[in-house]
Each structure stands twice: as structure tokens, then as C-alpha cells.
Design a protein around this motif. Structure first.
Motif, PDB file in Angstrom:
ATOM      1  N   UNK A   1      -3.057 -24.628   6.763  1.00 13.01           N
ATOM      2  CA  UNK A   1      -4.099 -23.717   7.111  1.00 13.01           C
ATOM      3  C   UNK A   1      -3.373 -22.779   8.289  1.00 13.01           C
ATOM      4  N   UNK A   2      -2.929 -23.340   9.178  1.00 13.51           N
ATOM      5  CA  UNK A   2      -2.312 -22.553  10.376  1.00 13.51           C
ATOM      6  C   UNK A   2      -1.213 -21.591   9.851  1.00 13.51           C
ATOM      7  N   UNK A   3      -0.345 -22.002   8.964  1.00 15.29           N
ATOM      8  CA  UNK A   3       0.682 -21.411   8.590  1.00 15.29           C
ATOM      9  C   UNK A   3       0.335 -19.955   7.791  1.00 15.29           C
ATOM     10  N   UNK A   4      -0.617 -20.256   6.986  1.00 14.06           N
ATOM     11  CA  UNK A   4      -1.168 -19.228   6.156  1.00 14.06           C
ATOM     12  C   UNK A   4      -1.661 -18.436   7.081  1.00 14.06           C
ATOM     13  N   UNK A   5      -2.605 -18.600   7.854  1.00 10.94           N
ATOM     14  CA  UNK A   5      -3.496 -17.701   8.570  1.00 10.94           C
ATOM     15  C   UNK A   5      -2.332 -17.044   9.427  1.00 10.94           C
ATOM     16  N   UNK A   6      -1.462 -17.689  10.043  1.00 10.08           N
ATOM     17  CA  UNK A   6      -0.189 -17.232  11.163  1.00 10.08           C
ATOM     18  C   UNK A   6       0.498 -16.193  10.295  1.00 10.08           C
ATOM     19  N   UNK A   7       1.037 -16.596   9.194  1.00  5.47           N
ATOM     20  CA  UNK A   7       1.850 -15.541   8.403  1.00  5.47           C
ATOM     21  C   UNK A   7       1.096 -14.150   8.100  1.00  5.47           C
ATOM     22  N   UNK A   8      -0.388 -14.437   7.800  1.00  7.44           N
ATOM     23  CA  UNK A   8      -1.053 -13.228   7.433  1.00  7.44           C
ATOM     24  C   UNK A   8      -1.322 -12.130   8.453  1.00  7.44           C
ATOM     25  N   UNK A   9      -1.517 -12.900   9.540  1.00  7.16           N
ATOM     26  CA  UNK A   9      -1.948 -12.121  10.850  1.00  7.16           C
ATOM     27  C   UNK A   9      -0.678 -11.262  11.269  1.00  7.16           C
ATOM     28  N   UNK A  10       0.795 -12.026  11.319  1.00  2.00           N
ATOM     29  CA  UNK A  10       1.851 -11.485  11.646  1.00  2.00           C
ATOM     30  C   UNK A  10       2.443 -10.353  10.793  1.00  2.00           C
ATOM     31  N   UNK A  11       2.151 -10.450   9.297  1.00  2.00           N
ATOM     32  CA  UNK A  11       2.472  -9.446   8.451  1.00  2.00           C
ATOM     33  C   UNK A  11       1.712  -8.255   8.626  1.00  2.00           C
ATOM     34  N   UNK A  12       0.284  -8.460   8.755  1.00  2.00           N
ATOM     35  CA  UNK A  12      -0.522  -7.409   8.922  1.00  2.00           C
ATOM     36  C   UNK A  12      -0.156  -6.560  10.413  1.00  2.00           C
ATOM     37  N   UNK A  13       0.119  -7.211  11.360  1.00  2.00           N
ATOM     38  CA  UNK A  13       0.457  -6.507  12.856  1.00  2.00           C
ATOM     39  C   UNK A  13       1.662  -5.996  12.865  1.00  2.00           C
ATOM     40  N   UNK A  14       2.658  -6.493  12.541  1.00  2.00           N
ATOM     41  CA  UNK A  14       4.282  -6.033  12.576  1.00  2.00           C
ATOM     42  C   UNK A  14       4.250  -4.649  11.985  1.00  2.00           C
ATOM     43  N   UNK A  15       3.714  -4.285  10.864  1.00  2.00           N
ATOM     44  CA  UNK A  15       4.157  -3.101  10.043  1.00  2.00           C
ATOM     45  C   UNK A  15       3.462  -1.903  10.989  1.00  2.00           C
ATOM     46  N   UNK A  16       2.429  -2.472  11.865  1.00  2.00           N
ATOM     47  CA  UNK A  16       1.849  -1.046  12.610  1.00  2.00           C
ATOM     48  C   UNK A  16       3.255  -0.459  13.605  1.00  2.00           C
ATOM     49  N   UNK A  17       3.852  -1.551  13.930  1.00  2.00           N
ATOM     50  CA  UNK A  17       4.908  -1.047  14.858  1.00  2.00           C
ATOM     51  C   UNK A  17       5.954  -0.071  14.357  1.00  2.00           C
ATOM     52  N   UNK A  18       6.311  -0.541  13.102  1.00  5.95           N
ATOM     53  CA  UNK A  18       7.420   0.223  12.281  1.00  5.95           C
ATOM     54  C   UNK A  18       6.854   1.558  12.113  1.00  5.95           C
ATOM     55  N   UNK A  19       5.411   1.754  11.813  1.00  6.48           N
ATOM     56  CA  UNK A  19       4.919   2.903  11.525  1.00  6.48           C
ATOM     57  C   UNK A  19       4.945   3.901  12.649  1.00  6.48           C
ATOM     58  N   UNK A  20       4.488   3.285  13.916  1.00  7.25           N
ATOM     59  CA  UNK A  20       4.712   4.013  14.878  1.00  7.25           C
ATOM     60  C   UNK A  20       6.045   4.615  15.256  1.00  7.25           C
ATOM     61  N   UNK A  21       7.108   3.839  14.961  1.00  4.13           N
ATOM     62  CA  UNK A  21       8.676   4.391  15.411  1.00  4.13           C
ATOM     63  C   UNK A  21       8.825   5.493  14.241  1.00  4.13           C
ATOM     64  N   UNK A  22       8.407   5.246  13.161  1.00  3.49           N
ATOM     65  CA  UNK A  22       8.622   6.324  12.012  1.00  3.49           C
ATOM     66  C   UNK A  22       8.015   7.818  12.500  1.00  3.49           C
ATOM     67  N   UNK A  23       6.847   7.716  13.156  1.00  2.00           N
ATOM     68  CA  UNK A  23       5.969   8.759  13.585  1.00  2.00           C
ATOM     69  C   UNK A  23       6.908   9.468  14.722  1.00  2.00           C
ATOM     70  N   UNK A  24       7.760   8.685  15.300  1.00  2.00           N
ATOM     71  CA  UNK A  24       8.557   9.376  16.534  1.00  2.00           C
ATOM     72  C   UNK A  24       9.994   9.555  15.828  1.00  2.00           C
ATOM     73  N   UNK A  25      10.027   9.532  14.660  1.00  2.00           N
ATOM     74  CA  UNK A  25      11.182   9.953  14.002  1.00  2.00           C
ATOM     75  C   UNK A  25      12.526   8.902  14.383  1.00  2.00           C
ATOM     76  N   UNK A  26      11.787   7.627  14.459  1.00  2.00           N
ATOM     77  CA  UNK A  26      13.180   6.537  14.869  1.00  2.00           C
ATOM     78  C   UNK A  26      12.996   5.392  13.633  1.00  2.00           C
ATOM     79  N   UNK A  27      12.617   5.635  12.420  1.00  2.00           N
ATOM     80  CA  UNK A  27      12.422   4.616  11.487  1.00  2.00           C
ATOM     81  C   UNK A  27      12.562   5.362  10.273  1.00  2.00           C
ATOM     82  N   UNK A  28      12.624   4.585   9.008  1.00  2.04           N
ATOM     83  CA  UNK A  28      12.681   5.003   7.700  1.00  2.04           C
ATOM     84  C   UNK A  28      11.280   6.275   7.624  1.00  2.04           C
ATOM     85  N   UNK A  29      11.550   7.379   7.301  1.00  5.11           N
ATOM     86  CA  UNK A  29      10.309   8.221   7.326  1.00  5.11           C
ATOM     87  C   UNK A  29       9.120   8.018   6.527  1.00  5.11           C
ATOM     88  N   UNK A  30       9.247   7.373   5.368  1.00  3.51           N
ATOM     89  CA  UNK A  30       8.170   6.788   4.613  1.00  3.51           C
ATOM     90  C   UNK A  30       7.319   5.844   5.289  1.00  3.51           C
TER      91      UNK A  30
END
Length: 472
Positions: A323-352
Motif C-alpha cells: 500500500x505504502x509503495x503504490x501510494x508513494x510511487x504515484x505521488x512522486x510520479x505526479x509531482x516530479x513531472x511538474x519540475x521538468x515542465x517548469x524547466x522547459x518553460x525556462x528553455x532548460x529542458x526538452x521543449x515538449x
């Protein structure tokens, strides 16, 4: 917005409780059931075991209430990345995002997903980490647990491409269940407390000594060695408490973010700190310190549950970890992508990765994260990498909290709906403790420092390469 037009803004779907559960979920994986074995070996006593967990909790709570000021100032997707950029510029922020993408976030996701199948193997041995699914030569072997983790990674990543609302529902169900299950385990542990074990553990609880894997006690030679022992013990707890900051990454999707991000950080970290400390006190009520430091594969949780529930104890912990692992993995997958999105908005990551899909989530960022997590899962080196990066994780926390002082000078007129609790003293205490931890690691555990610095340092040439590419 027309049917074919892509959204340009996130949907604010997360309330205060959703955000608090996200903060708590990222912190609670399988580590709490394992890390205490290494802590017990480094400190050799019940009192110091609890002190180490309290220190880790104090540092986490101090950092969380300090982040409240920054989150109120910049309630944007990317969280900590944004704070570092505002205080130090894009290079430091990129190195943080790079470290997150290459190891910190993706390595944790990989470790948690593989851990899910390690414990599922208790019920279905076909998923065992001790079996070999396929190999290339003698050096590269992949277990069914590693291979199956890719399927879980894919399912959770796909679910999160369908919108934050679905990810939130999955998150809340699994996080609530694991919090209630942990509280139940703690309660049962104290109900079945063994007086003779409790007395033995707490008769001389602050005798700091080394406990070997064979159950022998060795005295530390001098005072500096004691400091090194505490720093070594803190490595595991720092990793176990980590990921509370994930809630800042999804600031763009939190309702009333100027109020709710800071509150959710406080609520989430306070609940987890209480559970971690209470769980470890419970361990000392049912297991002698020798047993705490010497379980098979460091699985303290299983040994403790067996002491409480008998033969059914292993199944109880296996279900809890699933239970703990499933919930933890889901939360980290959800959250992490938002950082790369912000980096891309600054022109510092893959544009897409800077684009949102029709469900208003950064789908490309989610799938790039998936690819790196899969590579780390198959490599089998994620555990070592996370140990090595713990130094860098704390350095970035220190830099972020120091940003409070810097931004009060650089941006004195910026709106601050919430000011850091205990400023200027409490943030300063965290900075001192964080730097002391890092210095002790450099002296006594260099293998936990230089590899992480190399990984982070590689981000510097990548930053300039990325800037040059984007100029073309």
C-alpha cells in the motif's frame, strides 16, 4: 477553449487535505520498515535510535515551515526549482532539476516500484528479487521484481496523464489507508509490549556504540567517531523523510496556494514525523536492540510484526508496504513531472515537456521521467545512487532555506502571505544542522558525498549546452 486547442494552464484541483496527503505520501515508502536496522547498527542503543529519528523529523519540520514563506511568494508549478531560480539564478536551479531528473526523483520512483514487487513476492514468489528473469553475461542480471516494476511504472504514469483529478483520487485512497494502517501497527505494538525487552532497551538508552551485523557491540574510539556515527545514521533517516517538498512542485494545481501549500507542508511533515518516531519507539518495545540491528536484509518491520502477530506478521507488513509503495510511487510520479515542465518553460529542458495535454497535465514530462526511472530500475543501482545523492539533497535544502534571507534583501516588496516561522533563528538552525551533517559525511562517509557531487556537477556543462542549443 476549442476541442483541439491545448490547455496552457494547470487546473487547480487539489485542496488542503489533498496537498497534505501528497506531502505525507512521498515520505512514506518502504524505507521506514528497513532504515532503522542501519540506524541501530550505527548508534547501538534505543535512546540514540529515537534521537536520530527526532533529529531527522526536527530538520524536516523546520525546513517545511520555512518553505511556507517561499511557497506563498511563488505559488507556481516547479516549487523548489522556482525558489532556487529566484534566489540564485537559472544555473543553480537547473543543477537541482538535473539532479532530480537523473537520480533524486527518478531513483526514488524506481526503488519504490521495485520494492512493491519484492514484497508482493511474499504472496507470489514468481516476483522474487532472488530469481533471474534474464541476464546478459555474468554481470547484468534482471530479477522479476525489476522487470515487473516497469509495468507498475507504466500504469501509474499513464494514470497521471489522464489528469490530476484521477491521480489525486488514487493518492488519497492509498495514503489514507497507509496512515491508518501504520497507526494500527503502532497501537498493536504497544498493546503487545514486552516488559523485559522494554526494560533492557531503556535501562542505559544513551550508550552510543557500534553494533555489528553479527550482534556484537564495539565501542567508538573517540568523540569525532561518535559524530561520524550519528551522521551515518542520519543518512537513512534523511532519505526516509525526504520528498515532503514534492507538494511544492504541484503548486500550480493547488487551490488557494498562498495559504494551502505552507499549511499542507506543516500538516504532512508533522503527521509523518509523529508516525516515524512512534513506530521506532514501538520497535524498541517488542525487539531487543540486537535484533533491531541484525534482521535478514534489514527488514526490521517484518521482524517486529512477527513479534506482535506471530507467523502472520510477515503478511501484515508485506500488505502495508504494498500500500505504502503504490501510494508513494504515484505521488512522486505526479509531482516530479511538474519540475521538468517548469524547466522547459525556462528553455532548460526538452521543449515538449513544457506542453500540457488535453487533461491539463505535462504528459511528455511524465513519459521522459518514466524512461529514466525504467533505466534505473533495470540497472539495480538506484539504492546506491540514492545513498550517494543524500549529500546533494541536503545541500539543496540548505540553499533553498538560505534563499529566504537572500530574497528578503533582493525582493523586500514581494508579497509574503506567510512568513517563515521562527525567522531568523529557526531557518538558521536548519542551515547549521544541514551543513554539519554534510561536513561529517565528507569526513567519515566520503562515498556518500563525491559521487553525488559528480552527478550534480555534470549538470553544469549540460546547462550551458542546453542554453547554446536553444539559442540556435
Amino acid at each position: 477553449m476549442s476541442e483541439h486547442e491545448q490547455p496552457t494552464e494547470f487546473k487547480r484541483e487539489l485542496g488542503l487535505i489533498d496537498a497534505a496527503l501528497l506531502a505525507a505520501s512521498g515520505m512514506i515508502g518502504s524505507g521506514i520498515f528497513i532504515v532503522s536496522a542501519d540506524v541501530a547498527r550505527n548508534v547501538g542503543s534505543a535512546g540514540w535510535l529515537i534521537v536520530v529519528w527526532v533529529i531527522g523529523g526536527f530538520m524536516t519540520l523546520t525546513a517545511a515551515v520555512s518553505y511556507g514563506e517561499l511557497s506563498g511568494m511563488y505559488p507556481k508549478a516547479g516549487g523548489q526549482y522556482v525558489y532556487l531560480k529566484e534566489a540564485y539564478g537559472s544555473l543553480v536551479a537547473f543543477v537541482y532539476g538535473w539532479s532530480l531528473f537523473t537520480v533524486i526523483q527518478t531513483g526514488t520512483i524506481a526503488a519504490v516500484c521495485v520494492s512493491f514487487f519484492k514484497f508482493l513476492a511474499y504472496f507470489f514468489p514468481i516476483f522474487s528479487e532472488d530469481l533471474v528473469a534474464f541476464s546478459i553475461g555474468d554481470s547484468f542480471k534482471v530479477s522479476p521484481a525489476q522487470l515487473s516494476s516497469i509495468v507498475l511504472l507504466f500504469i501509474l504514469t499513464y494514470l497521471n496523464t489522464q489528469g490530476v483529478k484521477l491521480g489525486k483520487i488514487v493518492q488519497n485512497i492509498f495514503t489514507s489507508t497507509k496512515l491508518l494502517s501504520l497507526l494500527g501497527l503502532i497501537l498493536f505494538g504497544f498493546i503487545y509490549l514486552k516488559p523485559e525487552i522494554w526494560q533492557a532497551n531503556w535501562t542505559n538508552p544513551f550508550h552510543l556504540q557500534k553494533l555489528t551485523k553479527t550482534g556484537e557491540f564495539i565501542q567508538y574510539a573517540d568523540t569525532p567517531a561518535l559524530g561520524g556515527a550519528i551522521a551515518s545514521a542520519l543518512v537513512g533517516t534523511v532519505i526516509s523523510y525526504d520528498a515532503w517538498n514534492n507538494v511544492t512542485f504541484v503548486a500550480g494545481e493547488i487551490k488557494n496556494p498562498k495559504r494551502n501549500i505552507g499549511l499542507s507542508l506543516l500538516l504532512g511533515t508533522a503527521v509523518v514525523t509523529f508516525i516515524y518516531v512512534a513506530l521506532n519507539i514501538m520497535f524498541t518495545a517488542v525487539l531487543p536492540i540486537e535484533a533491531l540491528g541484525t534482521p535478514e536484509k534489514d527488514r526490521v518491520g517484518i521482524v517486529a510484526a512477527q513479534a506482535i502477530f506471530g507467523a502472520n506478521g510477515t503478511a501484515v507488513i508485506a500488505i502495508l508496504i504494498l500500500i505504502a509503495s503504490f501510494g508513494c510511487a504515484n505521488g512522486m510520479i505526479l509531482a516530479g513531472a511538474r519540475v521538468y515542465y517548469s524547466m522547459a518553460k525556462d528553455g532548460l529542458f526538452f521543449k515538449k515537456t513544457g506542453n500540457l495535454n488535453k487533461n491539463s497535465v505535462p504528459e511528455y514530462a511524465l513519459w521522459f521521467q518514466f524512461v529514466v526511472a525504467v533505466i534505473l530500475s533495470l540497472s539495480g543501482r538506484y539504492g546506491d545512487l540514492l545513498d550517494m545523492i543524500s549529500f546533494v539533497v541536503v545541500i539543496f535544502y540548505v540553499l533553498t532555506i538560505a534563499a529566504i534571507y537572500i530574497l528578503r534583501i533582493k525582493q523586500p516588496n514581494q508579497e509574503r502571505p506567510y512568513k517563515a516561522f521562527g525567522y531568523p533563528f529557526l531557518p538558521a538552525i536548519y542551515i547549521i544542522m544541514g551543513l554539519a551533517f554534510c561536513v561529517l559525511l565528507i569526513i567519515y562517509k566520503p562515498t556518500y558525498t563525491w559521487p553525488g557531487l559528480i552527478i550534480a556537477g555534470l549538470g553544469i556543462p549540460v546547462y550551458f549546452l542546453t542554453k547554446n542549443i536553444n539559442k540556435v
